[in-house]
Design a protein around this motif. Structure first.
Motif, PDB file in Angstrom:
ATOM      1  N   UNK A   1       0.828  -1.207   0.000  1.00  0.00           N
ATOM      2  CA  UNK A   1       0.000   0.000   0.000  1.00  0.00           C
ATOM      3  C   UNK A   1       0.859   1.252   0.000  1.00  0.00           C
ATOM      4  N   UNK A   2       0.322   2.303  -0.597  1.00  0.00           N
ATOM      5  CA  UNK A   2       0.944   3.626  -0.505  1.00  0.00           C
ATOM      6  C   UNK A   2       0.112   4.532   0.396  1.00  0.00           C
ATOM      7  N   UNK A   3      -0.728   3.913   1.231  1.00  0.00           N
ATOM      8  CA  UNK A   3      -1.620   4.644   2.133  1.00  0.00           C
ATOM      9  C   UNK A   3      -1.146   4.516   3.570  1.00  0.00           C
ATOM     10  N   UNK A   4      -0.852   5.630   4.193  1.00  0.00           N
ATOM     11  CA  UNK A   4      -0.465   5.596   5.604  1.00  0.00           C
ATOM     12  C   UNK A   4      -1.584   5.070   6.502  1.00  0.00           C
ATOM     13  N   UNK A   5      -2.851   5.492   6.331  1.00  0.00           N
ATOM     14  CA  UNK A   5      -3.921   4.932   7.171  1.00  0.00           C
ATOM     15  C   UNK A   5      -4.104   3.429   6.988  1.00  0.00           C
TER      16      UNK A   5
ATOM     17  N   UNK B   1       5.027   1.647   0.736  1.00  0.00           N
ATOM     18  CA  UNK B   1       5.968   2.290  -0.179  1.00  0.00           C
ATOM     19  C   UNK B   1       6.493   3.588   0.430  1.00  0.00           C
ATOM     20  N   UNK B   2       7.623   4.038  -0.043  1.00  0.00           N
ATOM     21  CA  UNK B   2       8.086   5.374   0.308  1.00  0.00           C
ATOM     22  C   UNK B   2       7.394   6.404  -0.569  1.00  0.00           C
ATOM     23  N   UNK B   3       7.846   7.638  -0.474  1.00  0.00           N
ATOM     24  CA  UNK B   3       7.297   8.674  -1.337  1.00  0.00           C
ATOM     25  C   UNK B   3       6.953   9.947  -0.613  1.00  0.00           C
ATOM     26  N   UNK B   4       6.370  10.859  -1.354  1.00  0.00           N
ATOM     27  CA  UNK B   4       5.959  12.164  -0.848  1.00  0.00           C
ATOM     28  C   UNK B   4       4.510  12.083  -0.380  1.00  0.00           C
TER      29      UNK B   4
ATOM     30  N   UNK C   1       0.751  13.154   0.412  1.00  0.00           N
ATOM     31  CA  UNK C   1      -0.257  14.060  -0.135  1.00  0.00           C
ATOM     32  C   UNK C   1      -1.259  14.449   0.958  1.00  0.00           C
ATOM     33  N   UNK C   2      -2.161  15.424   0.676  1.00  0.00           N
ATOM     34  CA  UNK C   2      -3.190  15.780   1.659  1.00  0.00           C
ATOM     35  C   UNK C   2      -4.098  14.615   2.043  1.00  0.00           C
ATOM     36  N   UNK C   3      -4.225  13.636   1.132  1.00  0.00           N
ATOM     37  CA  UNK C   3      -5.077  12.478   1.428  1.00  0.00           C
ATOM     38  C   UNK C   3      -4.296  11.323   2.045  1.00  0.00           C
ATOM     39  N   UNK C   4      -3.091  11.614   2.560  1.00  0.00           N
ATOM     40  CA  UNK C   4      -2.254  10.626   3.258  1.00  0.00           C
ATOM     41  C   UNK C   4      -1.791   9.490   2.357  1.00  0.00           C
ATOM     42  N   UNK C   5      -1.584   9.807   1.065  1.00  0.00           N
ATOM     43  CA  UNK C   5      -0.989   8.855   0.137  1.00  0.00           C
ATOM     44  C   UNK C   5       0.498   9.161  -0.004  1.00  0.00           C
ATOM     45  N   UNK C   6       1.300   8.124  -0.256  1.00  0.00           N
ATOM     46  CA  UNK C   6       2.709   8.298  -0.578  1.00  0.00           C
ATOM     47  C   UNK C   6       2.864   8.134  -2.087  1.00  0.00           C
ATOM     48  N   UNK C   7       3.407   9.156  -2.742  1.00  0.00           N
ATOM     49  CA  UNK C   7       3.446   9.184  -4.202  1.00  0.00           C
ATOM     50  C   UNK C   7       4.817   9.632  -4.686  1.00  0.00           C
ATOM     51  N   UNK C   8       5.011   9.600  -5.998  1.00  0.00           N
ATOM     52  CA  UNK C   8       6.230  10.092  -6.595  1.00  0.00           C
ATOM     53  C   UNK C   8       7.192   8.992  -6.999  1.00  0.00           C
TER      54      UNK C   8
END
Length: 268
Positions: free
Chosen positions: A122-126, A144-147, A149-156
């Motif tokens: 998952x790329x979702x912190x929650x 996953x790692x990443x940046x 987002x406001x919706x608590x996703x890790x992206x990039x």
């Protein structure tokens, strides 16, 4: 009717008509004007509508508007719970699956804590926190790692690179919007790229989306409608949307609030 259900219904009226009057809503729902004003105030504080004298109007967010995780989590909670419960039936012990970021996928995570031998990417912190706190010892959760987002996703790039080396059985994808032309969309360009990496890594794609996602367009398309093997939604989806989606996706599953499940094409 519970306050949350009434507020969801009020939002549906605003989206359909562009605006509502307090007196009309009070008469429709059989409650006082003060109760309706409190509902409108709650929805206004969540950024879901704009209060005006005697009623409320649509706020009209743009294609890059991205509400936070908490703001989205209080919307359509009944529908999201029903969709998540149906999606959980597709998960088998020992499977390797992915859950994208989103409040509906977080609801799904809560229903997977007892599945033996499950591996979840998952790329979702929650989502990761839910499974870390309540999951079984024989489950594996890969965040996953990443940046963020406001919706608590890790992206990039970091998230994309981590996902590209994986081979998964199923992806459960939450989306911001759905239209026939744009397909499944998101308001975040980097999240769209990360979601496309998840789609490519999985053998099957299950999209989880309540009825309010139809007609909403984010700035970036993730994939077209035909890419979805299964789309699970609720029975408040408009009939014309049902017809379009039934023609485009592999299987359209409609989950009523009663918990009964129907497959589009034979009913509705």
């Amino acid at each position: 009717m519970l306050a949350r259900q009434r507020q969801d219904a009020i939002l549906d009226r605003v989206r359909a008509a562009g605006g509502v009057r307090v007196t009309d809503l009070a008469a429709e729902f059989g409650v006082s004007d003060m109760t309706i004003r409190r509902d409108l105030e709650t929805l206004h504080e969540q950024g879901l509508l704009a209060k005006v004298h005697g009623g409320a109007t649509l706020t009209g967010p743009g294609s890059t508007d991205e509400p936070g995780f908490h703001a989205k989590s209080v919307r359509q909670s009944v529908e999201k719970a029903a969709i998540a419960a149906r999606a959980a039936e597709l998960v088998r012990p020992g499977a390797a699956i992915a859950l994208s970021a989103g409040t509906t996928t977080a609801e799904l995570a809560r229903r997977l804590v007892d599945v033996p031998g499950l591996t979840v990417v998952t790329n979702s912190l929650p989502v990761a926190e839910i499974l870390h706190a309540g999951g079984r010892p024989d489950q594996t959760v890969i965040l996953t790692g990443g940046v963020r987002t406001p919706s608590d996703a890790l992206v990039g790039p970091l998230a994309v690179e981590a996902i590209r080396s994986l081979h998964l059985d199923l992806l459960f994808l939450g989306v911001h919007g759905i239209t026939e032309r744009a397909g499944f969309t998101t308001p975040n360009l980097m999240e769209a790229e990360t979601d496309r990496a998840l789609v490519a890594a999985a053998d099957g794609l299950v999209v989880l989306a309540d009825h309010t996602k139809w007609g909403t367009v984010g700035i970036s398309s993730i994939v077209g409608l035909a890419a979805a093997d299964v789309l699970i939604t609720d029975d408040r989806l408009a009939p014309e949307a049902c017809r379009t989606l039934d023609e485009k996706v592999g299987e359209l599953v409609i989950v009523p609030s009663t918990g009964r499940t129907t497959t589009e094409g034979t009913t509705q």
